[in-house]
Scaffold this active site. Structure first.
Site, PDB file in Angstrom:
ATOM      1  N   GLU A 111      33.342  34.272  45.215  1.00 20.12           N
ATOM      2  CA  GLU A 111      34.289  35.262  44.686  1.00 20.12           C
ATOM      3  C   GLU A 111      33.732  36.688  44.793  1.00 20.12           C
ATOM      4  OE1 GLU A 111      34.128  36.777  41.108  1.00 20.12           O
ATOM      5  OE2 GLU A 111      32.937  35.259  40.073  1.00 20.12           O
ATOM      6  N   LYS A 146      40.431  44.697  40.498  1.00 18.26           N
ATOM      7  CA  LYS A 146      40.071  43.309  40.161  1.00 18.26           C
ATOM      8  C   LYS A 146      41.360  42.485  40.224  1.00 18.26           C
ATOM      9  CE  LYS A 146      38.873  40.646  36.031  1.00 18.26           C
ATOM     10  NZ  LYS A 146      38.699  40.759  34.575  1.00 18.26           N
ATOM     11  N   ASP A 153      43.907  36.202  24.319  1.00 19.95           N
ATOM     12  CA  ASP A 153      43.246  36.417  25.609  1.00 19.95           C
ATOM     13  C   ASP A 153      42.602  35.125  26.105  1.00 19.95           C
ATOM     14  OD1 ASP A 153      41.954  37.316  27.842  1.00 19.95           O
ATOM     15  OD2 ASP A 153      40.912  38.978  26.853  1.00 19.95           O
ATOM     16  N   SER A 163      41.653  33.418  29.893  1.00 16.20           N
ATOM     17  CA  SER A 163      41.572  33.769  31.316  1.00 16.20           C
ATOM     18  C   SER A 163      42.499  32.910  32.170  1.00 16.20           C
ATOM     19  CB  SER A 163      40.139  33.585  31.800  1.00 16.20           C
ATOM     20  OG  SER A 163      40.076  33.785  33.195  1.00 16.20           O
ATOM     21  N   ASP A 207      41.647  31.890  34.827  1.00 17.81           N
ATOM     22  CA  ASP A 207      40.763  30.881  35.440  1.00 17.81           C
ATOM     23  C   ASP A 207      41.072  29.485  34.878  1.00 17.81           C
ATOM     24  OD1 ASP A 207      39.609  33.103  36.580  1.00 17.81           O
ATOM     25  OD2 ASP A 207      37.660  32.874  35.592  1.00 17.81           O
ATOM     26  N   LYS A 236      31.171  32.267  30.324  1.00 17.38           N
ATOM     27  CA  LYS A 236      30.405  33.424  29.854  1.00 17.38           C
ATOM     28  C   LYS A 236      30.207  33.376  28.347  1.00 17.38           C
ATOM     29  CE  LYS A 236      32.093  36.410  33.419  1.00 17.38           C
ATOM     30  NZ  LYS A 236      33.276  35.574  33.634  1.00 17.38           N
TER      31      LYS A 236
HETATM   32  N1  PSU Z   1      30.934  35.552  36.852  1.00 12.97           N
HETATM   33  C1  PSU Z   1      30.028  36.557  36.812  1.00 12.97           C
HETATM   34  N2  PSU Z   1      30.479  37.844  36.711  1.00 12.97           N
HETATM   35  C2  PSU Z   1      31.826  38.108  36.724  1.00 12.97           C
HETATM   36  C3  PSU Z   1      32.786  37.057  36.798  1.00 12.97           C
HETATM   37  C4  PSU Z   1      32.261  35.798  36.840  1.00 12.97           C
HETATM   38  O1  PSU Z   1      28.817  36.295  36.858  1.00 12.97           O
HETATM   39  O2  PSU Z   1      32.185  39.281  36.705  1.00 12.97           O
HETATM   40  C5  PSU Z   1      34.286  37.335  36.880  1.00 12.97           C
HETATM   41  C6  PSU Z   1      34.938  36.139  37.571  1.00 12.97           C
HETATM   42  O3  PSU Z   1      35.544  36.622  38.740  1.00 12.97           O
HETATM   43  C7  PSU Z   1      35.952  35.602  36.595  1.00 12.97           C
HETATM   44  C8  PSU Z   1      36.331  36.864  35.884  1.00 12.97           C
HETATM   45  O4  PSU Z   1      37.017  34.962  37.216  1.00 12.97           O
HETATM   46  O5  PSU Z   1      35.055  37.512  35.692  1.00 12.97           O
HETATM   47  C9  PSU Z   1      37.081  36.548  34.611  1.00 12.97           C
HETATM   48  O6  PSU Z   1      37.877  37.629  34.258  1.00 12.97           O
HETATM   49  P1  PSU Z   1      39.003  37.457  33.130  1.00 12.97           P
HETATM   50  O7  PSU Z   1      38.255  37.099  31.878  1.00 12.97           O
HETATM   51  O8  PSU Z   1      39.682  38.801  33.065  1.00 12.97           O
HETATM   52  O9  PSU Z   1      39.922  36.372  33.582  1.00 12.97           O
HETATM   53 MN    MN Z   2      41.746  38.075  29.836  1.00 21.17          MN
END
Ligand code: PSU
Ligand code: MN
Length: 294
Positions: free
Chosen positions: A19, A80, A132, A134, A136, A153
């Protein structure tokens, strides 16, 4: 819709998708470019082919060149892109990094089955206030790809993230671990029920998973190498203050994850960036080793 696929990737089976939201929004320059280059190298050293995915001037690309990676890692106005943003990015001719959800969708269109990232997005802390969660999660529930990550995370609510993955019907497998790792730290109290020891075993599972046709992804949880890990207590010490700051500044939506990651790196320093790169490379290495068996 047209997707550009590089010469090296086209027609190959042992490919690992990578990614680029981590490139555009996850790490500071030049560490972001360094991270992607090192991930590609790790995939190659495992005997597979890396396919770094991103959007260049509105064109969806699988297999970015080094120049394109450098450009996406530096260009002003880079975006993004999560799954819902893909058509907007094409329409608006954006330069963009793709999140896990967007990358999974693009990779699947090209028949790629293995994907390495750092940590997936999931259910955020204080979700009862913010809602919130994701995209994902939704992507894992609907796209059959094996995602190798260091858990989710540590900025997230990990127990809720695991519960939600169960709700969505997404298997979570430990790679040489009995517990769900938390990104910068490998050790948590969250027990996993399924443990795999070798890339060969994971590949064998994947063949069965595909054969059953659930049409869902798999999350393979691969802990950060121990010598690079940051203790969970250090993270927890700063989490509430960082979340307060986010609320005060009114950060919402897709800015949340980049904000939290960069504030944590500001406060805890260089070792956070080094830990992030170490786990990214480790996931790329394991993903490559699995893809080699496909
Ligand atoms: N893993 C990392 N750093 C990142 C991400 C993942 O080590 O920045 C990114 C990934 O692309 C993941 C995104 O899909 O953060 C999630 O964003 P959100 O919480 O807005 O869905
Ligand atoms: Mn989000």
């Amino acid at each position: 819709m047209h997707i550009y696929i590089s010469e090296e990737v086209i027609g190959k089976s042992h490919v690992v998708a990578l990614e680029t939201a981590v490139l555009t929004h996850g790490l500071p320059y030049p560490k972001n470019v360094e991270a992607v280059v090192k991930m590609e190298k790790a995939v190659r050293e495992s005997g597979a082919i890396p396919a770094t995915i991103g959007i260049v001037n509105g064109i969806i690309k699988i297999g970015l060149t080094l120049d394109e990676i450098e450009m996406l890692g530096t260009v002003d106005g880079r975006q993004k892109v999560s799954i819902r943003d893909i058509p907007l990015a094409v329409y608006g001719k954006w330069n963009a990094g793709t999140t896990v959800s967007a990358t999974m969708w693009i990779a699947h269109k090209a028949g790629i089955e293995v994907f390495a990232t750092g940590g997936i997005g999931g259910v955020h802390r204080h979700v009862e206030k913010t809602w919130d969660i994701s995209a994902d999660m939704y992507a894992l529930a609907t796209i059959p790809i094996m995602v190798v990550s260091s858990g989710a995370k540590s900025i997230l609510d990990l127990p809720k993230t695991l519960e939600y993955l169960e709700t969505l019907g997404v298997p979570v497998l430990g790679y040489q671990t009995n517990v769900f790792p938390a990104f910068y730290t490998g050790k948590t109290l969250l027990q996993l029920r399924h443990r795999f020891e070798t890339p060969n075993q994971v590949a064998a599972y994947w063949r069965v998973h595909k054969g059953v046709n659930l049409d869902k992804g798999v999350l393979l949880a691969n802990p950060i190498p121990e010598d690079k890990a940051i203790p969970q207590s250090e993270m927890e010490n700063i989490m509430e203050s960082v979340l307060d700051e986010m609320e005060q500044k009114g950060v919402t939506g897709k800015d949340v994850t980049p904000f939290l990651l960069s504030r944590i790196a500001d406060i805890l320093g260089e070792k956070v960036v080094e830990a992030n790169i170490a786990l990214l490379v480790n996931n790329a290495r394991v993903a490559g080793a699995i893809a080699r068996f496909l």
